[in-house]
Scaffold this motif. Structure first.
Motif, PDB file in Angstrom:
ATOM      1  N   VAL A 103     -49.695 -57.549 108.490  1.00  0.00           N
ATOM      2  CA  VAL A 103     -48.930 -58.129 109.589  1.00  0.00           C
ATOM      3  C   VAL A 103     -47.464 -57.790 109.389  1.00  0.00           C
ATOM      4  N   GLY A 104     -46.660 -58.052 110.400  1.00  0.00           N
ATOM      5  CA  GLY A 104     -45.261 -57.684 110.351  1.00  0.00           C
ATOM      6  C   GLY A 104     -44.330 -58.839 110.070  1.00  0.00           C
ATOM      7  N   ASN A 105     -44.868 -59.895 109.458  1.00  0.00           N
ATOM      8  CA  ASN A 105     -43.989 -61.016 109.114  1.00  0.00           C
ATOM      9  C   ASN A 105     -44.383 -61.599 107.758  1.00  0.00           C
ATOM     10  N   ASN A 129     -47.197 -60.633 105.050  1.00  0.00           N
ATOM     11  CA  ASN A 129     -47.395 -59.228 104.693  1.00  0.00           C
ATOM     12  C   ASN A 129     -47.523 -59.067 103.177  1.00  0.00           C
ATOM     13  N   GLU A 163     -47.586 -50.460 116.397  1.00  0.00           N
ATOM     14  CA  GLU A 163     -46.426 -51.290 116.098  1.00  0.00           C
ATOM     15  C   GLU A 163     -45.356 -51.108 117.165  1.00  0.00           C
ATOM     16  N   PRO A 164     -44.483 -52.096 117.361  1.00  0.00           N
ATOM     17  CA  PRO A 164     -44.480 -53.399 116.701  1.00  0.00           C
ATOM     18  C   PRO A 164     -45.235 -54.449 117.492  1.00  0.00           C
ATOM     19  N   SER A 165     -45.479 -55.590 116.837  1.00  0.00           N
ATOM     20  CA  SER A 165     -45.888 -56.796 117.531  1.00  0.00           C
ATOM     21  C   SER A 165     -44.636 -57.576 117.916  1.00  0.00           C
ATOM     22  N   ASP A 221     -42.397 -59.251 114.876  1.00  0.00           N
ATOM     23  CA  ASP A 221     -42.325 -58.548 113.587  1.00  0.00           C
ATOM     24  C   ASP A 221     -40.899 -58.492 113.061  1.00  0.00           C
ATOM     25  N   SER A 247     -42.430 -53.724 109.082  1.00  0.00           N
ATOM     26  CA  SER A 247     -43.416 -52.750 109.555  1.00  0.00           C
ATOM     27  C   SER A 247     -44.565 -52.716 108.563  1.00  0.00           C
ATOM     28  N   PRO A 248     -45.768 -53.138 108.954  1.00  0.00           N
ATOM     29  CA  PRO A 248     -46.895 -53.044 108.025  1.00  0.00           C
ATOM     30  C   PRO A 248     -47.099 -51.632 107.493  1.00  0.00           C
ATOM     31  N   HIS A 289     -36.713 -61.928 115.398  1.00  0.00           N
ATOM     32  CA  HIS A 289     -37.259 -61.209 114.243  1.00  0.00           C
ATOM     33  C   HIS A 289     -37.137 -59.696 114.387  1.00  0.00           C
ATOM     34  N   LEU A 311     -36.828 -56.271 111.976  1.00  0.00           N
ATOM     35  CA  LEU A 311     -37.714 -55.107 111.962  1.00  0.00           C
ATOM     36  C   LEU A 311     -36.908 -53.818 111.965  1.00  0.00           C
TER      37      LEU A 311
END
Length: 350
Positions: free
Chosen positions: A169-171, A174, A220-222, A225, A228-229, A281, A285
């Motif tokens: 995930v991007g938060n 991770n 990406e992205p969500s 985020d 970056s996963p 957020h 990112l």
């Protein structure tokens, strides 16, 4: 070119502002978003009782990040900062008594998963920064932080074998980003414990990520985020794999990078509402992507076309969000300096 000299000059110019916002945030008690688990009515206490060292900056992990910003910049640019004020404020926070209270919070069995792994990882990066600072007061703070750091490092290492799957995930959950922070901590130490921490990171990263192929970076992205996963995973693997093993892994992981694909991964995110804590957020990112891209570019030969692609993307991402680190909404300002400092000090010690 967005090289280390340019980044260092930018950070020196902005160090005073970044430390100012970091210390202001770290000592701003409200608003805050507390993390704890109540087991009875008496469990409810003021956030500052649980966290006398890290009570500010909206939430615990953001406060730890802002302590790291202050310490890192004090270490790198002491001549560019109001050091007396910074020492006074941090000296009142990073006391032995305050850190004992922080440790007590995490030793509570009800809290064993709180701030895991993100907040833990940032505390470990702060501990690494303090331990490597050749400064008498910094070493005093380092000794105060060390019991909590060792406890969280051991707790993370105990947890890793239970982690059947990585969190992509991007938060905060991770996995890769926090493993990278644990590795920074392990490499700042010597002895059997440090070797154990490092070995745990390496074995976990290889178990979870070594067989990844053609990562879908175009997804990406969500919407919320700040990591970056894809790039966090690659940055971690660049730390744990020897160069002769990392380069072929990276080629398979992002096979179209030399052609500037996936484009979504290399295009800065748009922040439509910086007053919305989740949408805000995306500024993080942009800066954390830029940090990872800079780090990854540094692993490649100068002649590799992917290096230029990544550095150009890093610069685009950086200039999209660096103007918002200070003087912006609190939902951005209480934490973004951490990612600006991480990016602009990439290539410096630790």
């Amino acid at each position: 070119m967005f090289d280390v000299e340019q980044r260092t000059d930018l950070l020196r110019e902005r160090a005073d502002d970044y430390v100012s916002v970091a210390l202001k945030s770290a000592t701003r008690e409200y608003p805050h978003f507390p993390y704890f688990i109540a087991s009875e009515p008496d469990s409810y206490k003021l956030h500052r009782i649980f966290h006398p060292a890290f009570y500010g900056s909206f939430d615990w992990h953001s406060c730890v990040e802002m302590h790291w910003v202050a310490v890192r910049l004090m270490r790198l640019f002491p001549d560019a900062l109001p050091m007396d004020d910074a020492r006074r404020i941090l000296g009142a926070l990073l006391t032995k008594e305050n850190l004992e209270a922080e440790l007590s919070f995490f030793r509570d069995p009800n809290h064993k998963s709180l701030e895991r792994p993100y907040g833990w990882g940032w505390l470990l990066r702060l501990a690494a920064e303090l331990s490597e600072w050749d400064d008498s007061q910094g070493q005093e703070w380092s000794r105060a932080v060390e019991p909590l750091a060792e406890y969280l490092a051991n707790a993370m290492v105990s947890w890793l074998p239970k982690l059947t799957y990585p969190n992509r995930v991007g938060n905060h959950p991770n996995t890769a980003f926090s493993l990278s922070n644990l590795l920074v901590f392990a490499e700042s130490r010597k002895g059997a414990a440090a070797e154990g921490w490092r070995d745990a990171v390496v074995s976990t990263a290889i178990r979870l990520y070594q067989n990844d192929r053609d990562y879908p970076g175009s997804f990406e992205p969500s919407s919320a985020d700040f990591l970056s996963p894809c790039l966090c995973e690659a940055e971690l693997m660049s730390r744990v794999l020897p160069g002769q093993e990392f380069l072929p892994w990276f080629e398979i992981f992002l096979p179209s990078l030399a052609e500037s694909e996936p484009a979504a991964l290399l295009t800065p995110a748009e922040v439509s509402d910086p007053t919305d804590g989740q949408i805000a957020h995306l500024h993080g990112l942009n800066l954390s992507r830029a940090w990872a891209l800079v780090r990854l570019s540094g692993t490649l030969p100068d002649s590799d076309p992917r290096s230029g692609v990544m550095m150009a993307a890093a610069e685009r991402h950086a200039w999209t969000s660096l103007p918002h680190v200070t003087g912006s909404d609190y939902m951005v300002e209480h934490w973004l300096a951490a990612y600006a400092t991480l990016l602009l000090s990439a290539g410096q010690a630790s």
